[in-house]
Design an enzyme around this catalytic site. Structure first.
Site, PDB file in Angstrom:
ATOM      1  N   HIS A 115      18.398   9.690 -16.378  1.00  0.00           N
ATOM      2  CA  HIS A 115      19.399   9.676 -17.455  1.00  0.00           C
ATOM      3  C   HIS A 115      20.780  10.052 -16.931  1.00  0.00           C
ATOM      4  O   HIS A 115      21.799   9.653 -17.512  1.00  0.00           O
ATOM      5  CB  HIS A 115      18.983  10.628 -18.574  1.00  0.00           C
ATOM      6  CG  HIS A 115      19.540  10.235 -19.913  1.00  0.00           C
ATOM      7  ND1 HIS A 115      19.231   9.048 -20.548  1.00  0.00           N
ATOM      8  CD2 HIS A 115      20.424  10.864 -20.734  1.00  0.00           C
ATOM      9  CE1 HIS A 115      19.878   8.964 -21.703  1.00  0.00           C
ATOM     10  NE2 HIS A 115      20.624  10.047 -21.828  1.00  0.00           N
ATOM     11  N   TYR A 154      31.780  12.594 -23.550  1.00  0.00           N
ATOM     12  CA  TYR A 154      32.177  12.263 -22.179  1.00  0.00           C
ATOM     13  C   TYR A 154      33.638  12.581 -21.907  1.00  0.00           C
ATOM     14  O   TYR A 154      34.032  12.744 -20.751  1.00  0.00           O
ATOM     15  CB  TYR A 154      31.878  10.789 -21.885  1.00  0.00           C
ATOM     16  CG  TYR A 154      30.402  10.516 -21.845  1.00  0.00           C
ATOM     17  CD1 TYR A 154      29.611  10.983 -20.790  1.00  0.00           C
ATOM     18  CD2 TYR A 154      29.761   9.828 -22.873  1.00  0.00           C
ATOM     19  CE1 TYR A 154      28.248  10.763 -20.760  1.00  0.00           C
ATOM     20  CE2 TYR A 154      28.395   9.602 -22.847  1.00  0.00           C
ATOM     21  CZ  TYR A 154      27.647  10.072 -21.794  1.00  0.00           C
ATOM     22  OH  TYR A 154      26.290   9.860 -21.771  1.00  0.00           O
ATOM     23  N   ARG A 189      19.313   3.001 -20.703  1.00  0.00           N
ATOM     24  CA  ARG A 189      18.306   4.061 -20.716  1.00  0.00           C
ATOM     25  C   ARG A 189      17.136   3.586 -19.855  1.00  0.00           C
ATOM     26  O   ARG A 189      16.905   2.392 -19.718  1.00  0.00           O
ATOM     27  CB  ARG A 189      17.819   4.344 -22.133  1.00  0.00           C
ATOM     28  CG  ARG A 189      18.913   4.775 -23.110  1.00  0.00           C
ATOM     29  CD  ARG A 189      18.345   4.946 -24.512  1.00  0.00           C
ATOM     30  NE  ARG A 189      19.358   5.424 -25.460  1.00  0.00           N
ATOM     31  CZ  ARG A 189      20.123   4.638 -26.200  1.00  0.00           C
ATOM     32  NH1 ARG A 189      19.983   3.313 -26.123  1.00  0.00           N
ATOM     33  NH2 ARG A 189      21.018   5.146 -27.037  1.00  0.00           N
ATOM     34  N   HIS A 240      25.544   3.765 -28.697  1.00  0.00           N
ATOM     35  CA  HIS A 240      25.597   4.954 -29.541  1.00  0.00           C
ATOM     36  C   HIS A 240      25.912   4.555 -30.987  1.00  0.00           C
ATOM     37  O   HIS A 240      26.824   3.755 -31.228  1.00  0.00           O
ATOM     38  CB  HIS A 240      26.674   5.923 -29.060  1.00  0.00           C
ATOM     39  CG  HIS A 240      26.320   6.644 -27.798  1.00  0.00           C
ATOM     40  ND1 HIS A 240      27.256   7.243 -26.984  1.00  0.00           N
ATOM     41  CD2 HIS A 240      25.112   6.877 -27.216  1.00  0.00           C
ATOM     42  CE1 HIS A 240      26.656   7.804 -25.954  1.00  0.00           C
ATOM     43  NE2 HIS A 240      25.354   7.599 -26.069  1.00  0.00           N
ATOM     44  N   ARG A 279      22.860   7.056 -16.252  1.00  0.00           N
ATOM     45  CA  ARG A 279      23.536   6.530 -17.458  1.00  0.00           C
ATOM     46  C   ARG A 279      24.773   7.370 -17.768  1.00  0.00           C
ATOM     47  O   ARG A 279      25.823   6.833 -18.107  1.00  0.00           O
ATOM     48  CB  ARG A 279      22.538   6.541 -18.617  1.00  0.00           C
ATOM     49  CG  ARG A 279      23.096   6.156 -19.980  1.00  0.00           C
ATOM     50  CD  ARG A 279      21.930   6.061 -20.962  1.00  0.00           C
ATOM     51  NE  ARG A 279      22.300   6.268 -22.343  1.00  0.00           N
ATOM     52  CZ  ARG A 279      22.659   5.302 -23.191  1.00  0.00           C
ATOM     53  NH1 ARG A 279      22.740   4.058 -22.763  1.00  0.00           N
ATOM     54  NH2 ARG A 279      22.930   5.569 -24.455  1.00  0.00           N
ATOM     55  N   LYS A 301      17.762   2.126 -29.156  1.00  0.00           N
ATOM     56  CA  LYS A 301      17.276   3.055 -30.172  1.00  0.00           C
ATOM     57  C   LYS A 301      17.542   2.503 -31.563  1.00  0.00           C
ATOM     58  O   LYS A 301      18.561   1.877 -31.819  1.00  0.00           O
ATOM     59  CB  LYS A 301      17.970   4.422 -30.024  1.00  0.00           C
ATOM     60  CG  LYS A 301      17.413   5.277 -28.905  1.00  0.00           C
ATOM     61  CD  LYS A 301      18.015   6.669 -28.962  1.00  0.00           C
ATOM     62  CE  LYS A 301      17.390   7.587 -27.934  1.00  0.00           C
ATOM     63  NZ  LYS A 301      17.984   8.949 -27.982  1.00  0.00           N
TER      64      LYS A 301
END
Length: 305
Positions: free
Chosen positions: A251, A286, A160, A277, A254, A183
């Site tokens: 982004h 994806y 990110r 994730h 990524r 995150k």
């Protein structure tokens, strides 16, 4: 609207619980706070004075429908409504466990359906062209090298923008594997391609500011932390020069990393770990991107009689 003391205290305790045990980032906690505070404020206004935590145990389907109708009426999108409902369910589930009541009516409430937008990655040539283009734009060579190094990390490592710009001089010389704190304060290990290590080394060779452990790796013109808006601006100029769409953002680099890795045979679990994730379901989007691109190629190439 000010929440009644009991409701406000319950919300504060739940948010503290999320911070202590859930590993949620401050941005996530603030989003939860806004969603649940809006829900409690609506109930307080809807039921009038005297609505407190004890009344949460009596919520029924009509309460949930009324709240959702109110939120949609003020323009909340189906996607935002689904997120808000998820926040509310999490809070009510915690309250039910704490106070010992049945929260079925809230937990069974169904969010409106929405079409989840697919990520918009660049093609492989688009991603590499983007990096090459930003390297030619800045008047000062070190800034051009800096912008190229940042985009190479985004595309080569799936970082990110906040993660790339959060690196400090302690990452120099760039190792073969980076330890990234993403995150929710979760750590992951990310392999660094030789091209990314070389791009960062070239930037630091030209940079007038030394790489120091306690200082940002990527510097602004005056030596402070690099503002992500400057990276976005460099990409905006590059995409205009290359004729790329407005979706070619930091982004998207990524997204490109994940999509191209999947197309090359990478498995979802590995890609999930590399991206950081929390849920495999987030990574599975994806596969839809890959299928959509396959069908686009098929439609263009298939002979028609």
């Amino acid at each position: 609207m000010m929440l009644a003391p009991g409701l406000g205290a319950a919300l504060a305790q739940w948010l503290s619980h999320l911070r202590a045990l859930g590993g949620a980032s401050e941005n996530t906690v603030e989003a939860y706070r806004a969603d649940v505070a809006g829900f409690l404020g609506f109930l307080q206004n809807h039921h009038g004075e005297g609505f407190g935590t004890a009344r949460l145990a009596t919520l029924g389907p009509t309460d949930m429908r009324a709240w959702m109708a109110h939120e949609r009426g003020r323009g909340l999108s189906a996607r935002s409504m689904a997120r808000a409902l998820s926040s509310v369910k999490s809070f009510i589930r915690w309250m039910a466990d704490r106070d010992g009541f049945d929260a079925s009516h809230v937990l069974l409430a169904r969010a409106p359906k929405y079409q989840r937008k697919l990520p918009r990655p660049l093609s492989e040539s688009g991603a590499t062209d983007m990096i090459a283009q930003v390297e030619t734009q800045a008047m000062e060579p070190w800034i051009a090298a800096r912008d190229a190094a940042v985009l190479t990390l985004l595309y080569g490592c799936g970082l990110r923008i906040s993660e790339a710009l959060g690196l400090t001089g302690a990452a120099h010389p760039m190792p073969e594997v980076l330890r990234i704190r993403g995150k929710g304060d979760k750590e992951r290990l990310v392999p660094v391609l030789p091209a990314a290590r070389e791009a960062v080394a070239e930037y630091l060779r030209l940079c007038p500011y030394p790489a120091e452990p306690g200082q940002p790796l990527f510097r602004g013109k005056r030596g402070g932390p690099l503002n992500p808006r400057l990276v976005s601006g460099a990409m905006a100029r590059a995409r205009m020069a290359l004729g790329l769409p407005a979706t070619a953002t930091p982004h998207a680099m990524r997204h490109s990393f994940a999509t191209h890795l999947l197309a090359a045979g990478g498995d979802l679990r590995t890609i999930q770990e590399l991206l950081g994730h929390a849920s495999l379901a987030t990574t599975q989007i994806y596969t839809a991107v890959d299928s959509a691109r396959l069908m686009e190629i098929y439609d263009k190439a298939h002979p028609r009689s």
